[in-house]
Structure formats: structure tokens, C-alpha cells
Scaffold this motif. Structure first.
Motif, short mmCIF file in Angstrom:
data_model
loop_
_atom_site.label_atom_id
_atom_site.label_comp_id
_atom_site.label_asym_id
_atom_site.label_seq_id
_atom_site.Cartn_x
_atom_site.Cartn_y
_atom_site.Cartn_z
N PHE A 1 0.86 -1.18 0.00
CA PHE A 1 0.00 0.00 0.00
C PHE A 1 0.90 1.23 0.00
N MET A 2 0.86 1.98 -1.09
CA MET A 2 1.74 3.13 -1.24
C MET A 2 0.95 4.43 -1.14
N SER A 3 1.50 5.37 -0.39
CA SER A 3 0.80 6.66 -0.24
C SER A 3 1.80 7.77 -0.02
N ALA A 4 1.32 8.98 -0.16
CA ALA A 4 2.09 10.14 0.26
C ALA A 4 2.07 10.17 1.79
N THR A 5 2.74 11.14 2.35
CA THR A 5 2.91 11.18 3.81
C THR A 5 1.72 11.84 4.48
N LEU A 6 0.56 11.23 4.38
CA LEU A 6 -0.62 11.75 5.04
C LEU A 6 -0.65 11.25 6.48
N SER A 7 -1.31 12.04 7.33
CA SER A 7 -1.13 11.79 8.77
C SER A 7 -2.06 10.73 9.34
N ASP A 8 -3.24 10.54 8.77
CA ASP A 8 -4.21 9.61 9.36
C ASP A 8 -4.25 8.34 8.53
N ASP A 9 -3.86 7.24 9.15
CA ASP A 9 -3.81 5.95 8.46
C ASP A 9 -5.03 5.08 8.73
N GLY A 10 -6.04 5.66 9.37
CA GLY A 10 -7.21 4.88 9.75
C GLY A 10 -7.93 4.26 8.58
N ALA A 11 -7.89 4.92 7.40
CA ALA A 11 -8.60 4.39 6.24
C ALA A 11 -8.04 3.04 5.80
N LEU A 12 -6.75 2.79 6.06
CA LEU A 12 -6.18 1.48 5.72
C LEU A 12 -6.81 0.37 6.55
N ILE A 13 -7.28 0.73 7.73
CA ILE A 13 -7.98 -0.24 8.58
C ILE A 13 -9.45 -0.30 8.19
N SER A 14 -10.10 0.86 8.07
CA SER A 14 -11.55 0.89 7.87
C SER A 14 -11.96 0.41 6.48
N ALA A 15 -11.16 0.71 5.45
CA ALA A 15 -11.55 0.34 4.09
C ALA A 15 -10.76 -0.84 3.53
N ALA A 16 -9.47 -0.94 3.86
CA ALA A 16 -8.66 -2.04 3.32
C ALA A 16 -8.62 -3.24 4.24
N GLY A 17 -9.14 -3.08 5.47
CA GLY A 17 -9.22 -4.22 6.37
C GLY A 17 -7.91 -4.63 7.03
N LEU A 18 -6.90 -3.74 7.01
CA LEU A 18 -5.64 -4.07 7.68
C LEU A 18 -5.82 -4.05 9.19
N LYS A 19 -4.89 -4.69 9.87
CA LYS A 19 -4.87 -4.68 11.33
C LYS A 19 -3.83 -3.66 11.80
N GLU A 20 -3.97 -3.27 13.05
CA GLU A 20 -3.00 -2.31 13.59
C GLU A 20 -1.57 -2.84 13.49
N VAL A 21 -1.39 -4.15 13.63
CA VAL A 21 -0.05 -4.73 13.55
C VAL A 21 0.55 -4.54 12.16
N ASP A 22 -0.29 -4.48 11.12
CA ASP A 22 0.20 -4.27 9.76
C ASP A 22 0.80 -2.88 9.58
N LEU A 23 0.41 -1.97 10.47
CA LEU A 23 0.88 -0.59 10.37
C LEU A 23 1.96 -0.29 11.42
N SER A 24 2.46 -1.32 12.05
CA SER A 24 3.35 -1.11 13.20
C SER A 24 4.72 -0.58 12.79
N ASN A 25 5.13 -0.78 11.55
CA ASN A 25 6.45 -0.30 11.13
C ASN A 25 6.38 0.04 9.65
N ILE A 26 6.05 1.27 9.36
CA ILE A 26 5.83 1.71 8.00
C ILE A 26 7.18 1.92 7.30
N ILE A 27 7.24 1.53 6.02
CA ILE A 27 8.46 1.68 5.23
C ILE A 27 8.53 3.12 4.69
N THR A 28 9.62 3.80 5.00
CA THR A 28 9.83 5.17 4.53
C THR A 28 11.32 5.38 4.26
N PRO A 29 11.67 6.44 3.52
CA PRO A 29 13.07 6.83 3.46
C PRO A 29 13.56 7.25 4.85
#
Length: 854
Positions: free
Chosen positions: A299-327
Motif C-alpha cells: 500500500f503506497m501513499s504520500a505522507t498523510l497523517s491519518d492511516d485509519g482508512a487502511l484499517i476501515s476500508a482495506a481491512g488491515l490490522k494495527e499490527v500491519d501498520l506497526s512499522n511503515i516503510i519510509t526513506p
């Protein structure tokens, strides 16, 4: 002797499947891709280490080469045998952009169904290339998520499998997924009246004036959220209606309802004169089985601050967002100087800002993003401009003209906040004109119940930030961003919307505000020319500005951990329980979230959602919960019975004191008080907009002016008035709003409605000593001859409404002065001066009526 290069190539081919190594060995890439950027290498390295995880989230600043990163990740997946690979973007315009970049890299990609010119292709060879892992398939999100999707919805189970998939511009993709899981049926469809007839069987529905006005009068000023207990009772009948054989080839039955059908019992239904909207409490993304079962999802995005949509619409779990890949560093973002004339000088109006923007477009490219065609009308009188929109299918052509220099001047984009590259001189001034419109009627209903709903607010601010990113496409690029609109000013000033900006944008916004403040130290009401002179620091490349704007980002690092609205998590968890009909667990999840909420309106809304789940097991208890919810938030659904009329009384301390108290409770400073007033006045006009917005604006305007105010028709139903204002001295204004009328006469029906509203007031208040002012807000002050108005009826026409609005604006500016704000005596003097004290409003901003022949 001829050399067999094929043999040499085979013997020397690298076995590495790391994205950077593949990038460096690409034989046919354009020379501009000689070496990858550092940020690209950093992301590739982190992803490669985590590539075996099912879900990975990648965040990169706008303009940092995100498409190249995504293409090389999928090529790596193919080299490792984890195909087929799919690259998904929000729309067809972006499909073309990805394909163009792939061609320049020498990466093999194929498009589904259409070639570069939009014509049909012979799919055999392309299918083979994709399915055998020799090419990446590039599609828009509509192709992935729809009721006939070949990636999960084929009834024979013969769905196309996916090994690795990227969702790029993921927040925009998720917006579209939301739309795909929403059914909208126009009022001209014959199923529309069938819906209304089903609900009209219920006395509670028929007690709603809004529903009756829609059903019997097709009143464009109303919309109606069907109570959940009535929807649940009729859900089987609704299912039969939607699946009737005569509707089997309708778009909603082909592409939407198949995704939603299992959740028929918990759908939300909003009815208006425009049609019917059905939506869900969550997104059943698992219906697209190939997406759900893909081994690698990025899941690729710009640096937006609220990641809740990845949970509410894509069905991810909080653990999936525990370590986001960034430069490693976030300093690769372009330079932006942000100006918000309305926040710098609250007395300015949008017309002044527009005139200055048009003037600037004579010398350089200015791009304006408007949220809707309705707002586009504000720019109609600009003689020389190009208007680009998805509707006109001219975005690609228009953007190309900007990039090549073929067109220079003013460009307006309609509701297009993402997916557009405007580098360098293609856009030196970017204008964000107002808050983005809400996607769904249901969201509008939620906003009406809970105006400070964080989910809705964050979504709107994120779109603004996405728009702000269009004008800077690399760390060497620069752009001046102009923000416009009373609603956006109110969101940033009073609702603290800037908290939803990403870290980089927050830093740029804070630096820009520091520059404004230095200007305000010299002049507390700078004119439009002075404010726009600040733009020259960026446009003229002033060395000190360039240096400090880079310095603030030098130490900025990407945030590795997500920002998630707990309410969005709770709703997703409740939806997961709902999917298996565990309504008790869904109730408990929302109850826990309600107990932690601080805002009473939010608590009340959550209790309404709790009551919906409780209704499956205990309808009586559900109504009790709803009744309790209305004690916290009177805008939630009206229960079947038990609502006691809350009689309004005037504050004993007087109107001026109430203004001071209101400002304190709302935490409004002098300028914020002006922003609040201006924000409400945006909807306080005669227009074809939603009448509920007008009624809510009138209610809020009354409170800003120090009156107690209610919306009884929303609170109590039946024949209660739209608005009721306690003016003081035992005087009340009973108001019916007809803000969308264009007729030259007030009809007998509208007259009867005001008569009924007056009678409702008398029946409820039972005090003959009270003075009643019946007021009709209408296009005309002439009644038709068959009407029978009471002699004391008063009318507020468009001209008088405009006069009233101007006076309110002038009053808010005057009382915001340092020697007046917070001073009860001075405020009372100003109320008298502007003729806003109690019934002075009736005397000066309404008029008597006439009765004329039809």
C-alpha cells in the motif's frame, strides 16, 4: 566470427532479485534513470527485508519517485516468482502515467482491455504475458473492486489469481472502494417510489415532516436517514425489491449490490429528492478474493497523517501498520510558502482574493482546485481560463499544455486533488478553494449529527494536503499555496484541522504563520496587496527565505508509526463482528469506544450506532439507549416515543453576556469569532443546496448572536418548526425555512406549514403571555390568494437575508476589536447599533406580506 550475445547474456545474468540491482541492470531505460535517488534505494532495501510479509505500507513524499519504486518492487516480485503482479491506481489517467514511466524504464507492462489510444486490444498475448509473470498488469481500482470483478466475483470460481499487488495513491483508491460499496439510485428510477412506499407504512416515518416533504412534494430542501429499526424490519422486502428480475441489468445490481448483499440488514439508507443512497458500516474487501489472498500486498501513499482508512476500508490490522516503510529522511519535499488571506485578515472576502489571483495569472501559471461544479461558478466571470475535470475527460491534455508551456495563465481543476503532476513552471501558485465536498449522503448525515466528527474532518484535510502536493514534484521545486474559503478557515482556526496535516506540511504551515505574524505586528489588518507581497519571498527566490524553508526540513524524519483514529478502529472491529452476525460483540466494541470519548456529541452518535446493533436482540433496550443518546446529542435519530419537549428559556444575563459565554465555551478568540460567523454565513443564503445546511446555519448564527436556539422539526418531528429562537423578553421567532424557493408567490402549503408550526409552539409552551413572531424565509413576500396567513406573519426575502448577513459580518468584525471583545457593555452597544438586539431583528430584517391573485 559472429558473437552469440544471447549465450553471453544468459551466462552472465545476475541472480539478484533486489529492486535496486534490477534497476541498475535494466538495459533499455532512459538516460534520466542512470542512478536511483537515495530515497528510492532506502525504500527498496527496507521492503526487500520485509517482502515476505503479506502487507507492507510504503510512505514517500510527493515527487520523490514513488511510481519507479512501485514498478521495481513488482518487477522484483516477478523475478522471485511471486506473480502475477498488478499495479493499481485510482483512475485511467494515472494508468497511462504508470505505463509511460514503465516504457521509459524498459519494464514490460500490459493494460487491461484498452491500449494507449483507448481502443480495444487483442487480449491473448497480453493475458499470457501477465498470467505467466512476464509483465505487470496496470489497472485502475474500478477494475479490481466491482460486483463483476474477475479478481474475486466470478460465480464459477474461475477468478484471476494475484501473487503481488500494489495500491498506489492508496487513500484515493480507498475513496473509490467506498463508492463501489455504495448504491445510489436516482429519483427518476421507478424503484425510488417503491422504496418510499415501503417506509411510508410506518407511523414513525410519517411523523417526519422531512420524509413527507420528500415523498409528497419532492422537496429539494430535505433529506431523511431511515431509522435503523425500520430498515431492519423492512430489509427482507428491500432485498426482494433490489433483486427483482426487472432490475437485474441495472448498474447497481451488476457492480455494487453483489459486494454488499450480505449486509442488507445493517445498511444505512438516506432518502432525498435526488434519490436513494445505500451504504455499509464497513467495506467487505474480502469479497475480492484474489486481493484478499494475494501473498504480497503493498500500500503506497504520500505522507498523510491519518492511516485509519487502511484499517476501515482495506481491512488491515494495527499490527500491519506497526512499522511503515519510509526513506530515512523526509527532507526531499519541495518548498511551499502557504498563505491564507482570510486567517491573516478576517475582514477580507473571497472576491478580493480571486481578483488578486487572476491578476497574478497574467504573468505565471496559477492552478486553482475547486471542490465542485457549484464552486466553479464562483470563477465563471474570469474571462481567460482553462477548466479541467474527469467529467470533461480533458485533464491529460490540459496538464500537458501546462508542462510544455503551450498554455499559460489560470487553470481550474474540478474536484481533482490527486494524481496530477505540476512541476516547476507548470504551477508556481496553487490555490485550494474551500473544503472538499463529502462523498456520501450518509457522511453528510453524520456531519449533521456530529459536526466535529474526526473521521470526516481528517478526510477533508487530507484531500487538501493531497492538493497542496500537486505544485511541488521534487525537493528542488517550489510553489506558493493559497488557501481560500470561510469553511476551510473555520476548520483550521476553530476545529484545529492543521493537526491532520503530515509533519512536513505542519512545519511549512507553522513557518508560514510565523511570517504572517511578523506582518501582523506592523499592521493588524493588512490589505490584500500587502498579504500577497509575502509570496514574492518564494517567487523571487529570496535567499533568506530559501535557506530557512530548507532548514526547517533538514532534521525532519518520516514517522514510522501510524496515526490512527481509535474510533475508526472500533468501527472496523465492530464491522468484523457484524460480518458473522455477532451483534453483541459489535455493541461491546462501540460501547468501549463511547466510554473513552470526551465529546458529548460523539458519545451520542456512538450510542446511536450501539442501539442499531442492540435492536437485533432487544428492541426495547435499543430505544432506551437512543433516548439516552439524545440527552447528550439531540441531533441523533428520534426514538419511537418518550421524547420530552425541551422548552427554551432566555439566558437571565442577557444577550451580550451570552455572546461572551458562548465565545468562552467554544474557545473562540476575536478572529476565531469572525471565522465562526463567516463560516455559518456561507450556507446562510438562498441556493439549491441542502436545506438542512441552511437550517443548521441559522441555528448557529442565532447562537453566535447570543440567543438560545433549537431545530424542533429535527429534534421532535411532526409539525414542529424548522427553527425556533428565543429572542428575550418573552418573545420567540417561529421560523419555516424555504431557502431554495424561486416562486413569485408563497403557496397555500407553505402557509399552512407555518400556521401548523405556530400551533405546535402554542401547544407545547402553553403560555399565553409569550409573544410569537411567525417568520417565513422565502423568495417572495406575496402569498397566493388561496393561502390564509395570520396577520402577524413576517417574511425574510433574499434581499433582507443578504442585508442581515452583511450586518452580522460587520458586527462580528466590530466586536472582535480588542476594546470590545469580552466586554459585555460594549457588545450590547454594538448589538443596538447594528439592530441585532432581540426583536430588532424582526423589525429590521423581515417584512410584512401581501396576498395576491394566483
Amino acid at each position: 566470427m559472429p558473437i552469440n550475445f544471447a549465450t553471453l547474456k544468459k551466462s552472465t545474468k545476475t541472480t539478484s532479485v533486489e529492486p535496486r540491482d534490477i534497476f541498475m541492470s535494466l538495459p533499455q531505460k532512459d538516460k534520466k534513470y542512470s542512478y536511483p535517488r537515495d530515497v528510492q534505494t532506502e525504500v527498496w532495501k527496507q521492503w526487500y527485508e520485509k517482502r515476505t510479509l503479506k502487507n507492507n505500507v510504503v510512505k514517500m513524499n510527493t515527487g520523490s519517485g514513488k511510481t519507479v519504486v512501485g514498478l521495481m518492487i513488482l518487477q522484483s516480485c516477478l523475478e522471485e516468482g511471486e506473480g502475477p503482479a498488478v499495479y493499481v491506481v485510482p483512475d485511467s489517467y494515472l494508468v497511462q502515467q504508470v505505463c509511460d514511466e514503465a516504457d521509459e524504464l524498459g519494464i514490460k507492462v500490459v493494460r487491461d482491455e484498452y491500449d494507449e489510444t483507448g481502443g480495444r486490444i487483442k487480449k491473448g498475448e497480453d493475458d499470457y504475458q501477465f498470467l505467466t509473470g512476464k509483465a505487470v498488469l496496470v489497472i485502475n481500482i474500478h477494475k479490481l473492486v466491482n460486483g463483476k470483478s474477475v479478481f474475486g466475483m466470478r460465480t464459477n470460481g474461475n477468478n484471476i489469481e494475484i501473487g503481488s499487488i500494489i495500491l498506489d495513491d492508496v487513500h484515493s483508491c480507498l475513496d473509490i472502494i467506498q463508492k463501489q460499496n455504495t448504491i445510489s439510485i436516482g429519483a427518476n428510477h421507478d424503484i425510488y417510489m417503491s422504496f418510499l412506499d415501503i417506509f411510508a407504512r410506518h407511523p414513525h416515518v410519517l411523523d417526519s415532516q422531512a420524509f413527507l416533504d420528500i415523498k409528497n412534494k419532492r422537496n429539494p430542501q430535505k433529506n431523511y436517514l431511515v431509522p435503523f429499526w425500520i430498515w431492519q424490519a423492512e430489509s427482507a422486502n428491500i432485498y426482494d425489491l433490489l433483486t427483482n428480475v426487472k432490475y437485474q441489468n441495472e448498474n447497481f445490481n451488476l457492480f455494487n449490490f453483489p459486494l454488499m448483499r450480505e449486509h442488507i440488514k445493517t445498511m444505512s439508507c438516506v432518502i432525498s429528492d435526488q434519490g436513494i443512497e445505500l451504504s455499509l458500516n464497513g467495506i467487505p474487501i474480502d469479497k475480492i478474493s484474489s486481493f484478499e489472498n494475494a501473498k504480497r500486498r503493498i500500500f503506497m501513499s504520500a505522507t498523510l497523517s491519518d492511516d485509519g482508512a487502511l484499517i476501515s476500508a482495506a481491512g488491515l490490522k494495527e499490527v500491519d501498520l506497526s512499522n511503515i516503510i519510509t526513506p530515512e529522511k523526509a527532507d526531499d519535499i519541495g518548498e511551499r510558502l502557504i498563505l491564507f488571506p482570510k486567517l491573516i485578515n478576517s475582514s477580507l472576502i473571497d472576491t478580493q482574493v480571486k481578483q488578486k489571483i487572476v491578476q497574478l495569472s497574467e504573468n505565471q501559471n496559477v492552478v486553482v482546485i475547486v471542490p465542485s461544479y457549484r464552486r466553479l461558478e464562483f470563477w465563471d466571470n474570469v474571462p481567460s481560463k482553462q477548466v479541467l475535470s474527469n467529467k470533461e475527460n480533458n485533464i491529460e491534455e490540459g496538464i500537458k499544455k501546462l508542462k510544455t508551456g503551450e498554455y499559460k495563465g489560470l487553470t481550474i481543476l474540478v474536484n481533482k486533488y490527486d494524481g496530477i503532476d505540476l512541476p516547476d513552471d507548470a504551477c508556481r501558485i496553487l490555490v485550494l478553494d474551500g473544503l472538499p465536498t463529502l462523498q456520501r449522503e450518509y457522511d453528510m448525515a453524520v456531519q449533521g449529527i456530529n459536526p466535529d466528527d474526526n473521521r470526516i474532518l481528517s478526510e477533508q484535510i487530507q484531500k487538501i494536503e493531497q492538493g497542496m502536493g500537486r505544485g511541488v514534484r521534487s525537493n528542488s521545486d517550489f510553489c506558493v499555496v493559497i488557501l481560500m474559503g470561510d469553511k476551510l478557515a473555520n476548520v483550521l482556526a476553530n476545529q484545529r484541522g492543521e493537526q491532520f496535516f503530515s509533519s512536513a506540511t505542519q512545519k511549512q504551515f507553522v513557518l508560514s504563520k510565523q511570517i504572517w505574524e511578523q506582518l501582523l505586528d506592523e499592521d493588524d489588518r493588512p490589505d490584500i496587496e500587502t498579504i500577497f507581497s509575502l509570496a514574492n519571498y518564494s517567487l523571487n527566490r529570496e535567499p533568506e527565505w530559501v535557506s530557512i524553508s530548507k532548514d526547517i526540513l533538514n532534521d525532519l524524519e518520516y514517522e514510522k508509526f501510524p496515526h490512527i483514529n481509535t474510533q475508526m478502529v472500533a468501527f472496523r472491529e465492530a464491522f468484523e463482528a457484524e460480518k458473522i452476525e455477532d451483534y453483541s460483540r459489535a455493541f461491546s466494541i462501540l460501547e468501549k469506544e463511547k466510554n473513552s470519548a470526551e465529546n458529548d456529541k460523539t458519545k451520542g452518535f456512538l450510542m446511536q450506532c450501539m442501539a442499531e446493533y442492540k435492536n437485533f436482540s432487544n428492541p426495547v433496550e435499543a430505544q432506551r439507549i437512543l433516548l439516552s443518546a439524545r440527552m447528550l446529542n439531540p441531533m441523533v435519530l428520534r426514538p419511537e416515543e418518550g421524547i420530552q419537549i425541551e422548552k427554551m428559556r432566555v439566558s437571565p444575563n442577557g444577550q451580550a453576556s451570552t455572546i461572551v459565554k458562548y465565545a468562552e465555551e467554544q474557545e473562540l478568540g476575536p478572529d476565531n469569532y469572525v471565522f465562526k460567523a463567516n463560516n455559518e454565513l456561507v450556507d446562510f443564503i438562498f441556493s439549491d443546496a441542502d436545506a438542512k445546511k441552511f437550517e443548521a446555519a441559522l441555528d448557529n448564527v442565532a447562537k453566535i448572536l447570543g440567543f438560545n436556539s433549537q431545530r424542533p422539526e429535527v429534534l421532535y418531528g411532526g409539525k414542529a418548526p424548522d427553527n425556533l429562537i428565543a429572542l428575550g423578553n418573552g418573545e420567540y421567532a417561529v421560523i419555516e425555512c424555504k431557502s431554495r424557493t424561486t416562486s413569485e408567490r408563497i403557496s397555500k402549503k407553505d402557509c399552512s406549514q407555518l400556521l401548523s408550526a405556530v400551533q405546535w409552539f402554542r401547544n407545547q409552551y402553553l403560555d399565553t403571555n409569550l409573544k410569537i413572531y411567525p417568520v417565513m424565509i422565502h423568495n417572495s413576500c406575496d402569498f397566493s390568494s388561496d393561502a390564509n396567513p395570520s396577520p402577524d406573519f413576517r417574511i425574510m426575502t433574499p434581499e433582507l437575508l443578504d442585508k442581515f448577513s452583511v450586518v452580522i459580518k460587520d458586527f462580528s468584525i466590530t466586536v472582535s476589536q480588542n476594546n470590545v471583545f469580552g466586554n459585555v457593555n460594549e457588545i450590547e452597544k454594538q448589538l443596538k447599533h447594528f439592530k441585532l438586539l432581540g426583536s430588532q431583528i424582526i423589525d429590521n430584517y423581515t417584512t410584512s406580506f401581501q396576498t395576491r391573485d394566483l
